[in-house]
Design a protein around this motif. Structure first.
Motif, short mmCIF file in Angstrom:
data_model
loop_
_atom_site.label_atom_id
_atom_site.label_comp_id
_atom_site.label_asym_id
_atom_site.label_seq_id
_atom_site.Cartn_x
_atom_site.Cartn_y
_atom_site.Cartn_z
N TYR A 1 0.82 -1.21 0.00
CA TYR A 1 0.00 0.00 0.00
C TYR A 1 0.86 1.27 0.00
O TYR A 1 0.32 2.38 -0.09
N THR B 1 4.25 3.71 1.64
CA THR B 1 4.45 4.41 2.91
C THR B 1 3.48 5.57 3.08
O THR B 1 3.14 5.95 4.20
N GLY C 1 0.43 5.39 1.73
CA GLY C 1 -0.86 4.76 1.81
C GLY C 1 -1.75 5.04 0.62
O GLY C 1 -1.46 5.89 -0.22
N LYS D 1 -1.63 1.59 4.94
CA LYS D 1 -0.22 1.82 4.67
C LYS D 1 0.55 0.55 4.98
O LYS D 1 0.10 -0.29 5.76
#
Length: 275
Positions: free
Chosen positions: A95, A97, A99, A108
């Motif tokens: 996902y 860092t 997010g 995230k």
């Protein structure tokens, strides 16, 4: 006596977090149900990650290359395996860092999913590891093992085991958690590669959470829990709650696909709760 507490596990609205608010009358007799809410939130997060794992492992490309985009998952998905037909298969759901957001949930970090064989085959195991992973700012750690333990072909069954679970909320509260459920599929068996019509029944098991102050809460299946794949929440069933000053029952209702449930304390006080 009936009290109302809104435990806002705002999974659908603003994230996986919770705030408790109680009525002003006779507050001295009210139980602190924060740990109950944390436990329900932890279990909901576990269900979300298993649902993600099932979706990704059933929809990915048959090659060992990057998987195709999976609807409902904004992450980058890669698959590692020796060849197209071999196991284990390792799925990395990244996902990022920063997010990304699906259905008002911002995730995230990574989920690493290892599949020892087809999840519909007896003996196969899907292992989900959380790596620097969070949902709407709430950090989730630990490993989920989802093992096919089917003995009757018409009644698929799995065990769901959580180890080294850790739930860190937005207020800085930390809950350790672990447990095992037995899960049976009661609908959708005839369409193994279509997930939307699946219905699961958690017939037995328990999970335990431990707060930072050492207080331990155990929730045990009292009446089978019903979970529809198409719903975000458990829709029916009861859990026996024991630990600290709490001794009562969580009731998920009458099989409606909603986020409502109740906790009834041993003294008869009922709390109406909403995820």
């Amino acid at each position: 006596m009936k009290k109302t507490v809104f435990l806002l596990l705002t999974i659908c609205a603003t994230g996986l977090t919770y705030v408790s608010c109680s009525s002003n009358d006779d507050t001295s007799n009210q139980a602190d149900v924060t740990s109950v809410g944390a436990s329900i939130a932890i279990d909901a997060a576990n269900e979300m990650d298993i649902k993600t794992g099932l979706l990704v492992t059933s929809k990915t490309s048959p090659t060992a290359k990057n998987a195709e985009t999976t609807p409902g998952i904004c992450a980058t998905i890669t698959v590692t395996q020796q060849n197209a037909d071999s196991y284990p298969k390792i799925f990395t759901i990244d996902y990022g860092t920063a997010g990304c957001t699906d259905n008002l949930l911002t995730r995230k970090g990574k989920l690493k999913i290892t599949l020892s064989g087809p999840v519909i085959t007896t003996g196969s195991k899907m292992t989900i590891e959380r790596i620097d992973y969070s949902i709407n700012g709430i950090k989730l750690e630990g490993t989920i093992e989802y093992t096919n333990s089917t003995t009757i072909p018409t009644v698929p069954q799995w065990s769901r085991k959580v180890t080294n679970g850790k739930f860190s909320d937005l207020a800085g509260r930390v809950y350790l958690n672990s447990g095992t459920w037995t899960v049976k599929q009661t609908a959708g068996v005839d369409t193994p590669y279509i997930l939307s019509d699946n219905v699961y029944e958690m017939t037995e098991g328990s999970h335990t959470i431990t707060a930072a102050n050492g207080t331990t809460l155990t929730l045990t299946v009292q009446e089978s829990l019903i979970k529809k794949y198409s719903c975000d929440f458990i829709s029916k069933g009861k859990l026996k709650v024991q630990g600290g000053l709490l001794n009562g029952v969580v009731d998920y209702g009458n099989n409606d696909c909603d986020s409502k449930y109740t906790y009834t304390h041993e003294n008869g006080t009922t709390y109406n709760l909403v995820m």
